[in-house]
Design an enzyme around this catalytic site. Structure first.
Site, short mmCIF file in Angstrom:
data_model
loop_
_atom_site.label_atom_id
_atom_site.label_comp_id
_atom_site.label_asym_id
_atom_site.label_seq_id
_atom_site.Cartn_x
_atom_site.Cartn_y
_atom_site.Cartn_z
N ASP A 113 0.81 -1.22 0.00
CA ASP A 113 0.00 0.00 0.00
C ASP A 113 0.84 1.28 0.00
OD1 ASP A 113 -1.11 1.18 3.15
OD2 ASP A 113 0.59 -0.14 2.82
N GLY A 114 2.01 1.26 0.66
CA GLY A 114 2.87 2.44 0.66
C GLY A 114 3.35 2.78 -0.75
N ASP A 137 1.53 -9.49 3.82
CA ASP A 137 0.42 -9.18 4.74
C ASP A 137 -0.97 -9.46 4.14
OD1 ASP A 137 2.48 -8.23 6.33
OD2 ASP A 137 2.17 -6.14 5.75
N ARG A 285 9.49 -13.37 5.25
CA ARG A 285 9.69 -12.59 4.01
C ARG A 285 10.75 -13.18 3.10
NH1 ARG A 285 9.39 -6.56 5.93
NH2 ARG A 285 11.44 -6.43 4.96
#
Ligand code: F6P
Length: 358
Positions: A113-114, A137, A285
């Protein structure tokens, strides 16, 4: 037509698979591709690299990103040294200028989203942008799934399997803290897949008494160990999320972390049962994407090139059911996709008797 690709935000399994798919399918259509190094830092500083078929050969199974990434360096608030002082200034025009100088027509932004918020702002300034939804996420709206999520769940599930055997041997409560920021997707999926007894997610503030009671109930039934999955964004009823630190220059400066330790401490005190905490962290990750994420990443990369060829910009490619569709970029970033209280897996978890803390 020339494309430039960047990977922004936290890395995740499948980034290289997307880059490879973009380069390979662009090549089929005679398009040139440039890589931008370290996310938007490279876009601001003009740090590019060629991306030929040779450059992407063999990267499908590799974790991380061959381009590098950063979750700082927002071009609209770029930390720059001016008169010996660090100041946050708008360097978005530098991005447009650098891309123009290299003859780039389209920016393919692979991000969460960033990064996609930044991409949207660049689109508003006239840049032709195509977004690809990335994050372990799984908290992006407008897509059924982001790539990287399934692999992170797989890793967490494996950790739970291992915690089961040691927890059972020692008759302990084993707490596993997983990532996910403000959303409980990883905790919910991994918790169900790993047979957790308690799953605590940010969307449902937990009642410590209830959690302790559920563990004592298990003990009475002869189950002397319990497995708890807690999302990093989970919080007690009436309490706050635990913040590890604030990181300047980031789209969201809050870095969560530490709820596992708090919960473990509180529970041991409350229940009298020995408790141990594991923070899974960046293992979620790193590493190779699983088959699902390789396929999804590849489909996203191909779909992004298709959109470029059809000159459809200001969009994000997204998964809807089994189809890859195009959605307006703003729909993806308007708000985060949290676990709804009517989520079918949440309901199934409750039906199994998994304690959700409420
Ligand atoms: O968004 C992915 C993610 O791994 C989150 O789950 C986590 O909260 C955050 O990134 C950690 O960020 P950093 O890389 O700054 O530690």
């Amino acid at each position: 037509m020339k494309l430039a690709v960047l990977t922004g935000g936290g890395d995740c399994p499948g980034l290289n698979a997307v880059i490879r798919a973009v380069v390979k399918s662009a090549h089929q259509s005679g398009l040139e591709v440039l890589g931008i190094k370290d996310g938007f830092r490279g876009a601001v500083e003009g740090d590019f690299m060629p991306l030929t078929l040779n450059d992407v050969s063999g990267i499908l199974p590799r974790g991380g990103t061959i381009l590098g990434t950063t979750n700082r360096d927002n071009p609209f608030a770029y930390e720059t040294k001016l008169d010996g002082k660090l100041k946050s200034i708008d360097r978005s025009d530098d991005v447009l200028r650098n891309l123009k100088e290299r003859g780039v027509d389209v920016l393919v932004a692979i991000g969460g989203d960033g990064s996609l918020n930044i991409a949207l702002k660049l689109a508003d300034k006239g840049l032709s942008v195509i977004g690809i939804p990335k994050t372990i996420d799984n908290d992006l709206m407008a897509t059924d799934q982001t790539f990287g999520f399934q692999t992170a769940v797989e890793t967490a599930k494996e950790a739970l399997d291992r915690l089961h055997t040691t927890g059972e041997s020692h008759h302990r409560i084993m707490v596993l803290e997983v990532m996910g920021r403000y959303a409980g997707w990883i905790a919910l999926y991994a918790g169900v897949a790993g047979g957790a007894d308690v799953i605590l997610i940010p969307e449902i503030p937990y009642n410590l008494n209830r959690v302790a009671q559920s563990i004592q109930r298990r003990a009475k039934q002869g189950k002397k160990f319990s497995i708890i999955v807690v999302a990093e964004g989970a919080k007690p009823l009436g309490g706050e999320m635990v913040v590890d630190r604030l990181v300047s220059g980031r789209f969201d400066p809050i870095k969560l972390g530490g709820i596992g330790a708090k919960l473990g401490h509180d529970l041991e005190e409350h229940s009298g049962i020995e408790t141990r905490v594991t923070v899974l962290g960046y293992l979620q990750r790193g590493g190779s994407p699983n088959a699902f994420d390789r396929v999804l990443s590849t489909r996203y990369g191909v779909a992004a090139v298709d959109a470029a060829l059809e000159k459809e910009f200001g969009i994000m490619v997204a998964l809807r059911g089994r189809d890859i569709v195009r959605v307006p970029l703003h729909e993806a970033v308007d708000k985060l996709k949290l676990v709804p209280l009517i989520d079918p897996l949440l309901i199934a978890a409750r039906a199994l008797g998994i304690e959700m803390g409420d």
